[in-house]
Design a protein around this motif. Structure first.
Motif, PDB file in Angstrom:
ATOM      1  N   GLU C 148       4.031  68.501  93.202  1.00  0.00           N
ATOM      2  CA  GLU C 148       5.347  68.856  92.658  1.00  0.00           C
ATOM      3  C   GLU C 148       5.729  70.275  93.078  1.00  0.00           C
ATOM      4  N   MET C 198       5.621  55.941  88.199  1.00  0.00           N
ATOM      5  CA  MET C 198       6.997  56.356  88.445  1.00  0.00           C
ATOM      6  C   MET C 198       7.049  57.682  89.180  1.00  0.00           C
ATOM      7  N   LYS C 202       8.615  58.587  92.874  1.00  0.00           N
ATOM      8  CA  LYS C 202       9.586  59.673  93.013  1.00  0.00           C
ATOM      9  C   LYS C 202       9.119  60.686  94.047  1.00  0.00           C
ATOM     10  N   VAL C 205       9.455  59.278  97.554  1.00  0.00           N
ATOM     11  CA  VAL C 205      10.852  59.214  98.017  1.00  0.00           C
ATOM     12  C   VAL C 205      11.355  60.611  98.371  1.00  0.00           C
ATOM     13  N   ILE C 206      11.024  61.582  97.519  1.00  0.00           N
ATOM     14  CA  ILE C 206      11.504  62.943  97.788  1.00  0.00           C
ATOM     15  C   ILE C 206      10.811  63.525  99.018  1.00  0.00           C
ATOM     16  N   LYS C 229      13.745  52.331  81.841  1.00  0.00           N
ATOM     17  CA  LYS C 229      15.119  51.946  82.158  1.00  0.00           C
ATOM     18  C   LYS C 229      15.464  52.324  83.602  1.00  0.00           C
ATOM     19  N   ASP C 230      15.916  51.355  84.343  1.00  0.00           N
ATOM     20  CA  ASP C 230      16.320  51.522  85.742  1.00  0.00           C
ATOM     21  C   ASP C 230      15.166  51.918  86.685  1.00  0.00           C
ATOM     22  N   PHE C 231      13.923  51.872  86.174  1.00  0.00           N
ATOM     23  CA  PHE C 231      12.770  52.220  87.014  1.00  0.00           C
ATOM     24  C   PHE C 231      12.554  51.171  88.104  1.00  0.00           C
ATOM     25  N   TYR C 234      14.553  51.568  91.097  1.00  0.00           N
ATOM     26  CA  TYR C 234      14.084  52.704  91.888  1.00  0.00           C
ATOM     27  C   TYR C 234      12.899  52.281  92.746  1.00  0.00           C
ATOM     28  N   ARG C 237      14.180  50.216  95.547  1.00  0.00           N
ATOM     29  CA  ARG C 237      14.813  51.054  96.557  1.00  0.00           C
ATOM     30  C   ARG C 237      13.757  51.783  97.393  1.00  0.00           C
ATOM     31  N   ILE C 337       9.451  61.725  79.881  1.00  0.00           N
ATOM     32  CA  ILE C 337      10.325  62.744  79.310  1.00  0.00           C
ATOM     33  C   ILE C 337      11.316  62.154  78.296  1.00  0.00           C
ATOM     34  N   LYS C 802      17.122  61.487  81.330  1.00  0.00           N
ATOM     35  CA  LYS C 802      15.920  62.210  80.919  1.00  0.00           C
ATOM     36  C   LYS C 802      16.147  63.023  79.649  1.00  0.00           C
TER      37      LYS C 802
END
Lengths: 66, 60, 930, 156
Positions: C148, C198, C202, C205-206, C229-231, C234, C237, C337, C802
């Protein structure tokens, strides 16, 4: 064209770009000094007229950042 | 509750995203809040994250 | 806010605790420190920076990160040369405000509080002690937390992803999941950390955004757990964008050569041993409860569970074993979060319930002198140019800027200050404003984002309206970033001051704006979430009305027998319904439906139809708890054969199992497919509980669970473990090879492809139980009435995925329960308490002050075209029938956020933004050029 | 559009934590404007005035404001517009409005006949005449009579 010091009006959104510019300061990231900031509450507030006015009043360009 | 008039303040231990949210909610609801954090600044682990799902917003 | 502190003891009971807090010395005077950074520049001691996970250095006097709050330096005693060796004191010598206090000492503070909320969080698992991950030996094996920081623009490499061994950009990175989670052999953390799948997606992708098209990310996993939700979308994608997912656990990592490239050995899904080279490995480390949290829990005398998280019940998810002490966030169990934020608000709500009789007793409002009427006066502008020590004065020529300001129109007074923000300057400023009769103030200093409120308070103390103030940002956006070009910095500072003065001369006072609050809430939906929310508000003394469509309270929970921790749901539900019905603050309207709504925070008006009569309810807050339901499916022969059931059919009719010798569960029925591209979150756990119950009752019954990924997140993982130990057979299937159920005279046959054996299997089943999806209630009408957004699957969309998981962008409306997303009962209860807690922040006030920087329609110019209402994202402009004149736009200032979209788009230029009027902005723009 | 060069306007999006990005943007803008040289407002006075008037015109402001609605929810007949179609129409309207205002500015400067206007602003004679007729109807200009058999116009 040499020694040309442009003057650019920057319309910065209070919550994003303006904060980013502040942080550049906190981090002492040096960059050219041409920018003249106008703080707005949202980049959506920037009417195209403002940009024309900037050009009319002696600025060489404009930046809208949100 | 044995005490008839409780004290209108709350101690929140931990200054991460959770502690901050608790403290803000309580302060806005009319309580005095003490927020204590062991490090020199609040923010917790979330401040360390680069970006967060789903919008890949920065997490600050 | 007290930093650098720990709780050391507690006595007393709910409502009246005495807590002692030990405050460690900062060695810097917080009031004097202006965070200029000179001290850190001069400090000779370099220290490993823990904020950057040890990837960078900081000084022994430091702020943890650039946006830290409080933005004040602190000395790290263990690494300070003066404290360790007795000499140095460089910081003290160079500090422009004399803020260094080497004689600062530890102090004990005693606090009297009504309750305590513990939120000490988690520590990332430390993989160093396990040699198979090679984290300690190979530089290119990093933890996810370290990665990170590598990705971060504010991190050690300024956001450029590179290998630690040689600084080369990696082309291939492998993420290894479940490091320090779901593992009994090596680390004793049998639970799932819930968040790593998750964040790994992330990060991959980043990283791909950073490293471009050719970059190849690979994630090695056991089960992909994208249950939020909506994971799932993602995850989909990420696969489309080229992230490779391999279901396998890497067993050996070796270094290939001196450059640090790594070789990973693993067994592929077809059972072959594979070796592959990667440039970097990221270990997706799990969460452990923070030691500081465990210590605090012990001091506070609250019980922990076997995994050292704070013990709670599903039906009271934020209450600890000691009354008056609450817990929230990852110290209660691994979570992400939004769930932490939900619990934070829930804990605040619970604390508020027990202390509601003392609400407002310890806080008071500040009183300012009456405002002078200066609006019509000729501007007399006072300009204060700040040196900020040497931060501005050391670069720009402040006397020259000040002298220049004196020459500008309307400027009546100019002074230079060493520190404009210091207490004594502030007091002086009030006197000067009064003496010189100044009516507009410009401060040229740092940034309005941090200091505008302070100066506004100052000028209010001098009797001026807060909005007769303007700042010129000559530090953050000038001297700090042009320190090498002193002349240009001075020129820019003059321009910025001129712009500010030009704008200031046109500023107008803006009165405070506040709206009265109706102290009652409307709760739409009478399930667990709705009832919990209503009860949480009623117990704080607010009244609430529950509008329930059906004839009974209970909602979706009527179909549930146990929570995942095994608590009895029907008896909990009975108690809840009894409490709600008996509470005099709650009105329950059954068989009732919302048919229209209008208004805004503090003042909603909702029309409810009930038995053909319509009533209008006035309320200050709205809680949306419309719930969800199990989807109806026609897959796998459901509805054609009584031996094919949905999960709650089985839950309510246990007699169906009496003569079953073989039971097959099929997971993800109607979830995670094209129609419903989301995970229903609860089905894996539900099937696990049902399978365990079957095996425990009749060990001879064979139980098969056909799954895609097992998603027993958090400590629910232990149910999965128990099911395996009890002999439940798990067979993984993929979307393109779904199981097939056929009816035969002897019973049911289930065909499925077994990926481990690499061949098709046929299972004889007496009962096939489908773990069907949870879908949203028909929410369109409600969404339309209150102008709330829905996501593609018709769940309500919160203000921020979040940070604001129960709020909407429109103030005063909150969401909880299944209306937001499928979730288990404990999470619904927590979210309902959170919604009540957030609603209480509105209802506890008699009037809400809102930012007066709002838009204002000139009805004389308005032609009623409605464009403004169209573009407003907050529903803060409506069209109203002005008598005899047709439609005219009308502001709802309480909802306005001041973005100005309406003003920029009004064809008639009939809308002005207060404080950001066209001529005020143009004044600055025009002044910029000259 | 106005020959001012759209390169003089820069748009950027960044978040509050992206200080580095702010610096990058600022350098790019600096470089770009630096290369284009100083902007001479006097030389472009006519164009600027015309552009300003165009942006102030009701038609343009209305059309721009409707974009989101037309694209996402459809017009009064419930038809959703293609983005390309909307942009084509917008471009068309913008050009037409801009040309009208340019003509008006030229008249204000004293170029009152169609030919004189053509010489000042360089548009086709036919197009200018066509627009003038339109402008007469909306009271932007008026027909003032003939000078030496040449029709002349005045700005309103």
């Amino acid at each position: 064209m040499e020694n040309f010091e442009p003057k650019i009006v920057a319309f910065l959104c209070n919550w994003c770009a303006y904060a980013g510019a502040d942080l550049a300061g906190v981090s002492r990231l040096q960059h050219p000094s041409f920018m003249r900031t106008v703080r707005v509450m949202c980049s959506g507030r920037v009417d195209p007229i403002f940009i024309i006015q900037a050009l009319k009043n002696g600025c060489d360009g404009a930046l809208v950042a949100g | 509750m044995s005490n008839s008039s409780p004290i209108g303040s709350v101690l929140v231990v931990g200054g991460g995203i959770t502690g901050m949210q608790s403290a803000l909610d309580l302060a806005e609801s009319g309580y005095y809040v003490y927020l204590i954090e062991q490090s020199p600044a609040i923010g917790g682990a979330m401040a360390q994250l680069d970006k967060t799902f789903p919008t890949n917003d920065c997490s600050m | 806010m007290i930093t650098l502190s720990k709780v050391t003891s507690i006595t007393g009971e709910e409502g009246n605790f005495t807590v002692t807090v030990k405050k460690y010395p900062r060695y810097v005077d917080m009031d004097a420190c202006i965070a200029c950074g000179t001290c850190a520049e001069k400090c000779p001691a370099k220290v490993v920076d823990e904020f950057n996970e040890g990837l960078a250095k900081r000084k022994a006097i430091y702020v943890p990160y650039a946006q830290a709050v409080p933005l004040k330096y602190a000395i790290d005693r263990d690494n300070c040369i003066y404290f360790q060796k007795g000499r140095c004191r460089a910081c003290e010598k160079f500090c422009p405000t004399k803020a260094i206090r080497f004689d600062d000492v530890e102090t004990d503070i005693t606090l009297q509080v009504g309750s305590v909320i513990l939120t000490a969080g988690f520590t990332p698992f430390n993989p160093a002690k396990f040699d198979n991950y090679q984290h300690a030996r190979f530089p290119n094996v990093v933890t996810s937390m370290e990665f990170e920081r590598i990705l971060s623009a504010g991190g050690p490499f300024a956001g450029h992803v590179k290998r630690l061994s040689d600084g080369v950009e990696p082309k291939k990175i492998a993420w290894l999941q479940c490091v320090g989670s779901r593992d009994m052999n090596r680390c004793d953390n049998p639970y799932c950390s819930s968040v790593c799948c998750m964040y790994a997606i992330k990060e991959s992708v980043i990283a791909k955004e950073h490293l471009g098209k050719d970059f190849q990310p690979t994630i090695f996993y056991m089960d992909m757990r994208t249950h939020g939700k909506d994971f799932e979308k993602y995850y989909d994608r990420a696969r489309e964008e080229g992230v490779r997912f391999i279901r396998s656990r890497v067993h050996t990592i070796t270094e290939v050569d001196a450059s640090g490239t790594l070789n990973l050995a693993y067994v592929s899904d077809t059972g072959k041993r594979v070796e592959e080279e990667f440039d970097m490995v990221v270990l997706s480390v799990g969460m452990e409860p923070a030691q500081s949290g465990i210590d605090a829990a012990n001091i506070l005398g609250i019980e922990l569970n076997p995994y050292r998280f704070v013990k709670t019940a599903d039906t009271s998810p934020v209450s600890t074993s000691r009354k008056g002490i609450y817990v929230a966030g990852s110290l209660q169990g691994c979570k992400d979060i939004p769930q932490s934020v939900v619990e934070a608000s829930a804990a605040a709500c619970q604390a508020s319930v027990s202390l509601s009789s003392a609400r407002g007793t310890l806080v008071r409002d500040k009183i300012f002198p009456a405002e002078l009427h200066v609006a019509a006066d000729t501007p007399r502008i006072g300009v204060f140019v700040c040196n900020c020590g040497i931060n501005i004065g050391g670069i720009a020529d402040v006397p020259a800027v000040a002298a220049y300001a004196k020459t500008l129109p309307h400027v009546a007074y100019v002074e230079e200050d060493l520190f404009a923000c210091s207490q004594d300057t502030q007091e002086k400023m009030v006197d000067v404003i009064k003496k010189e009769k100044l009516n507009r103030i410009v401060v040229a200093a740092c940034t309005p984002r941090t200091h505008e409120p302070l100066f506004q308070e100052t000028i209010r103390n001098a009797g001026l309206n807060a909005y007769l103030f303007e700042m010129a940002n000559i530090r953050n956006q000038c001297t700090w970033v042009h320190s090498q070009e002193k002349d240009k910095a001075t020129a820019k500072a003059k321009d910025l001051v001129r712009m500010a003065i030009s704008r200031a001369s046109l500023l107008e006072p803006i009165p405070d704006l506040s709206v009265p609050v109706s102290k009652t809430a409307l709760v739409i939906g009478g399930g667990i979430a709705g009832m919990t929310a209503a009860l949480s508000l009623a117990n704080q003394g607010f009244s609430a009305t529950i509008v329930e469509k059906s004839g009974i309270l209970g909602g979706a929970a009527l179909d549930v027998l146990h929570t995942w921790k095994g608590e009895d749901v029907p008896s909990y539900l009975n108690d809840l319904i009894r409490d709600v019905s008996a509470n005099s603050n709650i009105t329950v309207l059954l068989n009732a439906e919302v048919i229209d709504a209008s208004g805004f925070v503090g003042n909603f008006e909702t029309k409810v139809r009930r038995n053909d009569s319509i009533q209008t309810i006035l309320h200050g807050a709205t809680i949306i708890a419309t719930g969800g339901k199990a989807a109806r499916v026609d897959e796998y022969g459901y509805g054609k054969n009584p031996r094919i059931t949905r999960w709650h059919d089985l839950e309510n009719n246990p007699e169906m199992l009496a003569d079953a010798n073989s039971v097959v569960f099929i997971q993800c029925v109607g979830s995670r497919d094209e129609n419903r591209p989301y995970c229903s979150r609860i089905c894996c756990t539900t099937s696990m509980m049902q399978a365990i119950a079957i095996r425990e009752k009749s060990p001879d019954t064979s139980v098969f669970i056909l799954y895609r990924d097992i998603r027993t997140f958090g400590e629910r993982e232990l149910l999965y473990k128990k099911a395996r130990e009890l002999g439940v057979v798990f067979i993984q299937y993929s979307l393109d090879k779904k199981p097939v159920v056929t009816e035969t005279p002897d019973g049911l046959l289930v065909d499925v492809f077994d990926p481990v054996l690499q061949q098709p299997l046929q299972i004889q089943a007496d009962l096939v139980n489908l773990a069907t999806a949870i879908e949203s209630a028909p929410n369109e009408d409600i969404a339309g009435f209150y102008k709330l957004p829905l996501n593609a699957e018709k769940f309500f969309m919160e203000a921020h995925a979040k940070l604001r998981p129960v709020d909407f962008a429109s103030d005063g409306i909150f969401v909880c329960g299944l209306a937001h997303y499928p979730k288990p009962i404990d999470e619904s209860i927590a979210q309902a308490m959170a919604a009540a807690g957030r609603a209480a922040t509105v209802l506890s006030k008699t009037a809400i002050s809102v930012s007066p920087l709002v838009s204002k329609v000139d009805t004389g110019k308005c032609i009623g075209c409605g464009l403004c209402a169209e573009v407003c994202p907050f529903g803060a402009i409506i069209l109203e029938d002005a008598d005899g004149k047709g439609y005219r736009a009308k502001n709802i200032s309480a909802s306005c956020k001041g973005c100005g979209l309406c003003a920029a788009s009004c064809p008639q230029k009939a809308i002005e933004m207060l404080h950001f009027k066209d001529e005020q902005i143009l004044a600055a723009v025009c002044a910029a050029g000259r | 559009m106005a020959g001012i060069g759209k390169d003089r306007l820069h748009l950027a999006w960044l978040s509050s934590a992206e200080a580095q990005r702010f610096v990058e943007i600022s350098s790019q803008v600096m470089k770009s404007i630096g290369e284009q040289g100083p902007f001479d407002a006097n030389r472009f006075a006519m164009e600027l005035n015309a552009a300003e008037a165009t942006l102030n015109s009701e038609t343009v402001r209305w059309l721009v404001g409707k974009e989101v609605k037309l694209l996402n929810r459809g017009d009064v007949y419930g038809r959703k517009w293609e983005k390309a179609k909307f942009e084509a129409i917008l471009d068309n309207v913008l050009e037409r409005e801009y040309h009208k205002h340019l003509i008006r500015q030229a008249i204000i400067e004293g170029h009152t006949s169609v030919r004189a206007i053509r010489d000042r602003i360089g548009l086709e004679l036919k197009w200018i005449s066509y627009l003038l007729a339109d402008m007469e109807k909306t009271s932007m200009v008026e027909f003032k009579g003939h000078e030496h058999h040449v029709p002349v116009f005045g700005a309103l």
